[in-house]
Design an enzyme around this catalytic site. Structure first.
Site, PDB file in Angstrom:
ATOM      1  N   GLY A   1      -0.030   5.304  -3.796  1.00  0.00           N
ATOM      2  CA  GLY A   1      -0.256   3.961  -4.350  1.00  0.00           C
ATOM      3  C   GLY A   1       0.851   3.008  -3.941  1.00  0.00           C
ATOM      4  CG  ASN A   2       0.317  -0.877  -3.445  1.00  0.00           C
ATOM      5  OD1 ASN A   2       0.335  -1.701  -4.342  1.00  0.00           O
ATOM      6  ND2 ASN A   2      -0.773  -0.626  -2.735  1.00  0.00           N
ATOM      7  NE  ARG A   3       8.192  -1.539  -6.988  1.00  0.00           N
ATOM      8  CZ  ARG A   3       9.235  -2.303  -6.674  1.00  0.00           C
ATOM      9  NH1 ARG A   3       9.803  -2.175  -5.488  1.00  0.00           N
ATOM     10  NH2 ARG A   3       9.692  -3.185  -7.516  1.00  0.00           N
ATOM     11  CB  SER A   4       0.194  -4.517  -5.908  1.00  0.00           C
ATOM     12  OG  SER A   4      -0.506  -5.638  -6.360  1.00  0.00           O
TER      13      SER A   4
END
Ligand code: C5P
Length: 406
Positions: free
Chosen positions: A207-210
């Site tokens: 995943g990512n930190r958005s």
């Protein structure tokens, strides 16, 4: 509309409960939000029964929903009655030590305050200075009525009658709606938001930190400006707003399909989602187990995801009727040893061939999860770059008005 009725801790709180009835009888969705000391004067069950919604006074309840942000974003109007001297002092200082003050500090909705206190408290220079500050913030502070106070005496400081507060609050809302011109009425916009998750096995993902905050702010601002809004969202830390069409897509591939299904005939596509560039080459049907006999770790191979932005740009070249008229990309950049954020953005705009690229500089302290943003918007035409700075909502509004100007 959705109205938050806030209660300060004063005896007039019992009388102000009839505001809940006045708003709900007029067809509005009402949330009662007492300060903890207001609950000394009126009980939570009374407020829940009159409003028809759960009642809480603390930021430490419903923490998983980030309740003060959620309530602040959903509200169309906040009315506080009685606004006590202490509550107004806290609001004037920008304090956020209970749910009501935290919500007021967060909201974009108009705020109406109906003061109620003893005459000496009202006339004290501290209270008068706080009222002046609150008015400077744009809050609408009613003058208190003159009349019988809690004790045997009378004077200025009595809470205006609930019917009067209701009428005043409705007129404030009407004029604020006129200010918020429906500039985008009849226009349609598709916004993507949040971060995709690329599954590895049934329990793990890349995943990512958005946080999704900027995309949600875009959807809210577009709705407030009167546009028809579709929000295609992956995973977000904030709730999707009311009043917009929402489509959930978890992975890059799901997001791609949702975008292609929803962009035909739309005026604008804004790709604010953080879409993973790569996904695991294979998906394991069962949870990947560690070996009990050695320390070996699996190697994860990745493959490229489709670049949705580029795909929509090529679709517009080949079958314009299936694509949006204007395409806006986002770029979260950190800069590199040899190139500035702006140089990287310019190169990306040329590569992606979209109409606009909104660049935000990200890092530990900037961009992700923050409430404020700094955007530089580059255009494919020769028009000069635009720079917007401020809350994610204000930046969103400015970006929409720029890319959707007639
Ligand atoms: O190349 P980069 O990922 O920095 O580009 C960011 C822009 O491209 C964003 O608008 C993002 O939504 C979009 N994007 C996309 N498909 C991907 C990766 C990014 O549409 N696979």
């Amino acid at each position: 509309m959705r109205v938050i009725v806030g209660f300060g801790g004063g005896i007039a709180a019992y009388k102000a409960t009839s505001l809940l009835r006045l708003f709900s009888k007029d067809g509005h969705d009402v949330v009662a939000m007492p300060t903890p000391s207001a609950l000394e004067f009126v009980g939570q069950p009374t407020l829940e029964a009159l409003s028809g919604n759960p009642v809480s006074s603390s930021v430490f309840e419903r923490v998983e929903e980030v309740n003060h942000v959620r309530q602040a974003e959903l509200a169309d109007l906040v009315v506080v009655a009685p606004a006590t001297a202490d509550l107004m002092a806290r609001l004037a200082m920008g304090r956020a030590n209970d749910l009501l003050s935290a919500t007021i500090l967060t909201t974009h909705a108009p705020v109406v305050l109906a003061p109620a206190m003893h005459t000496q408290m009202w006339e004290h220079p501290a209270t008068q200075a706080n009222v002046a500050t609150l008015r400077e913030f744009g809050y609408h502070v009613l003058d208190p009525a003159v009349g019988r106070l809690t004790g045997p005496d009378s004077g200025s400081g009595r809470m205006p009658e609930p019917e009067e507060i209701f009428g005043f609050a409705m007129s404030v809302k009407d004029s604020s709606q006129k200010d918020e011109k429906k500039t985008l009425q009849g226009r349609s916009v598709v916004i993507t938001a949040g971060g995709t998750r690329e599954p590895l096995d049934p329990v793990r993902y890349l995943g990512n930190r958005s946080s999704g905050k900027q995309g949600v702010a875009l959807a809210e601002a577009a709705r407030a400006l009167g546009a028809d809004v579709t929000l295609i969202h992956a995973h977000m830390e904030v709730p999707a707003p009311d009043g917009v069409r929402c489509v959930f897509a978890s992975s890059a591939e799901e997001l791609r399909n949702a975008v292609l299904e929803n962009v035909a005939d739309k005026d604008v596509l804004i790709m604010a989602a953080a879409v993973a560039d790569f996904r695991p080459a294979s998906y394991e049907e069962y949870k990947i187990k560690k070996s009990e006999t050695d320390d070996a770790a699996p190697t994860i191979s990745l493959v490229r995801n489709p670049d949705i932005l580029r795909e929509v740009v090529s679709l517009r070249e080949q079958q314009p009727e299936l694509a949006p008229e204007t395409i806006v990309g986002f770029a979260a950049e950190t800069g590199s040893a040899t190139q500035s954020v702006l140089e990287l953005g310019e190169a990306k705009l040329r590569r992606k061939k979209c109409d606009y690229l909104a660049i935000n500089e990200v890092g530990e302290q900037r961009g992700f999860g923050a409430d404020d943003n700094h955007l530089t918007v580059l255009a494919a035409t020769a028009e000069p770059a635009q720079v917007y700075q401020g809350s994610k909502y204000d930046v969103a509004k400015a970006l929409l008005l720029h890319v959707m100007r007639p």
